[in-house]
Design a protein around this motif. Structure first.
Motif, short mmCIF file in Angstrom:
data_model
loop_
_atom_site.label_atom_id
_atom_site.label_comp_id
_atom_site.label_asym_id
_atom_site.label_seq_id
_atom_site.Cartn_x
_atom_site.Cartn_y
_atom_site.Cartn_z
N VAL A 1 -7.97 -3.29 -16.56
CA VAL A 1 -7.94 -1.87 -16.21
C VAL A 1 -6.92 -1.70 -15.09
O VAL A 1 -6.86 -2.50 -14.16
CB VAL A 1 -9.33 -1.35 -15.80
CG1 VAL A 1 -9.93 -2.19 -14.68
CG2 VAL A 1 -9.27 0.11 -15.39
N PHE A 2 -6.10 -0.67 -15.22
CA PHE A 2 -5.04 -0.42 -14.25
C PHE A 2 -5.25 0.96 -13.63
O PHE A 2 -5.64 1.90 -14.31
CB PHE A 2 -3.67 -0.41 -14.94
CG PHE A 2 -3.30 -1.71 -15.62
CD1 PHE A 2 -2.54 -2.66 -14.97
CD2 PHE A 2 -3.72 -1.96 -16.93
CE1 PHE A 2 -2.20 -3.84 -15.60
CE2 PHE A 2 -3.38 -3.14 -17.57
CZ PHE A 2 -2.62 -4.09 -16.90
N SER A 3 -4.92 1.05 -12.34
CA SER A 3 -4.91 2.36 -11.69
C SER A 3 -3.53 2.63 -11.11
O SER A 3 -3.06 1.92 -10.22
CB SER A 3 -5.95 2.43 -10.56
OG SER A 3 -5.79 3.64 -9.85
N CYS A 4 -2.90 3.68 -11.64
CA CYS A 4 -1.66 4.21 -11.07
C CYS A 4 -1.92 5.61 -10.53
O CYS A 4 -1.01 6.44 -10.46
CB CYS A 4 -0.56 4.25 -12.12
SG CYS A 4 0.04 2.63 -12.63
N LEU A 5 -3.17 5.87 -10.19
CA LEU A 5 -3.54 7.18 -9.68
C LEU A 5 -2.86 7.46 -8.35
O LEU A 5 -2.64 6.56 -7.53
CB LEU A 5 -5.05 7.27 -9.51
CG LEU A 5 -5.89 7.33 -10.79
CD1 LEU A 5 -7.35 7.04 -10.47
CD2 LEU A 5 -5.75 8.68 -11.47
N GLY A 6 -2.54 8.71 -8.12
CA GLY A 6 -1.95 9.11 -6.86
C GLY A 6 -2.06 10.61 -6.68
O GLY A 6 -2.45 11.34 -7.60
N HIS A 7 -1.73 11.07 -5.50
CA HIS A 7 -1.81 12.49 -5.17
C HIS A 7 -0.47 13.16 -5.45
O HIS A 7 0.59 12.60 -5.17
CB HIS A 7 -2.18 12.67 -3.70
CG HIS A 7 -3.53 12.11 -3.36
ND1 HIS A 7 -4.64 12.90 -3.16
CD2 HIS A 7 -3.95 10.83 -3.18
CE1 HIS A 7 -5.68 12.14 -2.87
NE2 HIS A 7 -5.28 10.88 -2.87
N ARG B 1 -9.80 14.37 -1.99
CA ARG B 1 -9.03 13.57 -1.03
C ARG B 1 -9.21 12.08 -1.26
O ARG B 1 -8.37 11.29 -0.85
CB ARG B 1 -9.43 13.93 0.40
CG ARG B 1 -8.94 15.31 0.84
CD ARG B 1 -9.00 15.46 2.34
NE ARG B 1 -8.35 16.69 2.77
CZ ARG B 1 -8.11 16.99 4.05
NH1 ARG B 1 -8.47 16.15 5.00
NH2 ARG B 1 -7.52 18.12 4.37
N ARG B 2 -10.33 11.71 -1.89
CA ARG B 2 -10.60 10.28 -2.16
C ARG B 2 -10.42 9.99 -3.65
O ARG B 2 -11.17 9.22 -4.23
CB ARG B 2 -12.03 9.94 -1.71
CG ARG B 2 -12.19 9.83 -0.20
CD ARG B 2 -13.65 9.74 0.19
NE ARG B 2 -14.40 8.81 -0.65
CZ ARG B 2 -14.65 7.54 -0.31
NH1 ARG B 2 -14.21 7.06 0.84
NH2 ARG B 2 -15.34 6.76 -1.11
N LEU B 3 -9.41 10.58 -4.25
CA LEU B 3 -9.18 10.43 -5.68
C LEU B 3 -9.12 8.97 -6.10
O LEU B 3 -9.82 8.53 -7.03
CB LEU B 3 -7.87 11.13 -6.06
CG LEU B 3 -7.35 10.87 -7.48
CD1 LEU B 3 -8.26 11.53 -8.50
CD2 LEU B 3 -5.92 11.39 -7.62
N VAL B 4 -8.27 8.18 -5.43
CA VAL B 4 -8.08 6.78 -5.82
C VAL B 4 -9.30 5.95 -5.44
O VAL B 4 -9.79 5.14 -6.24
CB VAL B 4 -6.80 6.21 -5.17
CG1 VAL B 4 -6.53 4.80 -5.71
CG2 VAL B 4 -5.61 7.12 -5.44
N THR B 5 -9.80 6.15 -4.23
CA THR B 5 -10.95 5.38 -3.77
C THR B 5 -12.16 5.57 -4.68
O THR B 5 -12.81 4.60 -5.10
CB THR B 5 -11.33 5.81 -2.34
OG1 THR B 5 -10.21 5.63 -1.49
CG2 THR B 5 -12.50 4.99 -1.82
N ASP B 6 -12.45 6.82 -5.00
CA ASP B 6 -13.61 7.10 -5.85
C ASP B 6 -13.42 6.54 -7.25
O ASP B 6 -14.39 6.06 -7.86
CB ASP B 6 -13.86 8.61 -5.92
CG ASP B 6 -14.38 9.19 -4.60
OD1 ASP B 6 -14.80 8.39 -3.74
OD2 ASP B 6 -14.35 10.42 -4.43
N ALA B 7 -12.19 6.56 -7.76
CA ALA B 7 -11.94 6.01 -9.09
C ALA B 7 -12.13 4.50 -9.11
O ALA B 7 -12.73 3.95 -10.05
CB ALA B 7 -10.52 6.37 -9.54
N VAL B 8 -11.65 3.81 -8.08
CA VAL B 8 -11.81 2.36 -8.01
C VAL B 8 -13.28 1.99 -7.89
O VAL B 8 -13.77 1.07 -8.55
CB VAL B 8 -10.99 1.78 -6.84
CG1 VAL B 8 -11.29 0.29 -6.66
CG2 VAL B 8 -9.50 1.99 -7.07
N ALA B 9 -14.01 2.73 -7.05
CA ALA B 9 -15.44 2.48 -6.91
C ALA B 9 -16.18 2.74 -8.22
O ALA B 9 -17.12 2.02 -8.58
CB ALA B 9 -16.02 3.35 -5.79
#
Length: 243
Positions: free
Chosen positions: A73-79, A91-99
């Motif tokens: 699984v890859f995350s290229c999420l960003g604001h 504001r915690r888009l990436v953090t919440d997705a990883v969790a």
């Protein structure tokens, strides 16, 4: 066949990552807000499945279902680079997705380990080593924490993997990829990987093409030797400077 889930698949690097994985014969589930944002990616082998969803609103159980059968699984999420994207919610888009990924992996009935590759930034130090940035960089980063919520999000997302998942999770392994100053190039070029930054990312940033980031991330999931080399670490990637 390798199967991958890509979060943030419609972004500038995410689209390149999807294409890189497809070119290497990986079956890809690409999560995007709007299907048309990625529908024109060339997919001659019919390996691409587009999933239209809002990751922040997705229940853990739904994400666990999407992860079923995936090897990575890859995350290229960003604001988004706009006032709303930087200072609005979530504001915690990436953090919440990883969790959420970590929780979803726990829900899986499979014992097969999943590799997670998180795209991050050289502005985020690896505190597992620890790294010792120069004073000027530390002061600049302290200011960024106060005025740029996305920077804090990047740090906290990495901390989910570093501190909560850790190095000995029974189902989830991870690598946090840190590019320096991102640029656009059309072709993969030679690049170098380092354990820590070799330049000051604030006052003397190097360059990293998005397509090279995509290539390295995809290779991490496919090359077992490369994965073993960087598992549980935060490698830094730079375009190779030609003499």
């Amino acid at each position: 066949m390798q199967k991958a889930l890509v979060l943030g698949a419609s972004g500038a690097t995410g689209r390149l990552l999807v294409k890189s994985l497809l070119d290497k014969g990986v079956e890809v589930k690409a999560v995007v807000r709007k299907a048309e944002s990625i529908a024109n990616i060339e997919d001659s082998s019919n390996l691409l499945k587009i999933v239209e969803a809002e990751i922040s609103a997705m229940p853990d159980e739904e994400l666990a279902y999407l992860l079923s059968g995936c090897t990575s699984v890859f995350s290229c999420l960003g604001h988004n680079v706009s006032f709303k994207g930087i200072y609005g919610h979530p504001r915690r888009l990436v953090t919440d997705a990883v969790a959420k990924v970590a929780r979803a992996v726990e829900l899986s009935p499979s014992d097969q380990k999943i590799k997670m590759v998180l795209m991050n930034t050289t502005g985020n130090s690896n505190r597992d080593i620890p790294e010792k940035p120069p004073f000027s960089q530390r002061m600049a980063i302290a200011l960024l924490r106060l005025i740029l919520p996305p920077h804090v999000d990047n740090e906290q997302a990495a901390d989910v993997l570093r501190l909560q998942v850790g190095q000995s999770h029974n189902k989830l392994e991870w690598v946090i990829v840190r590019p320096d100053g991102l640029i656009d190039e059309e072709q993969v070029s030679e690049y170098d990987i380092h354990t820590s930054p070799i330049r000051n990312p604030i006052f003397d940033a190097g360059q990293t093409s998005r397509i090279n980031v995509a290539d390295f991330m995809s290779e991490l999931s496919l090359d077992s030797g490369l994965w073993s080399e960087w598992k549980g670490q935060m490698p830094v990637i730079y375009n190779r400077v030609q003499a």
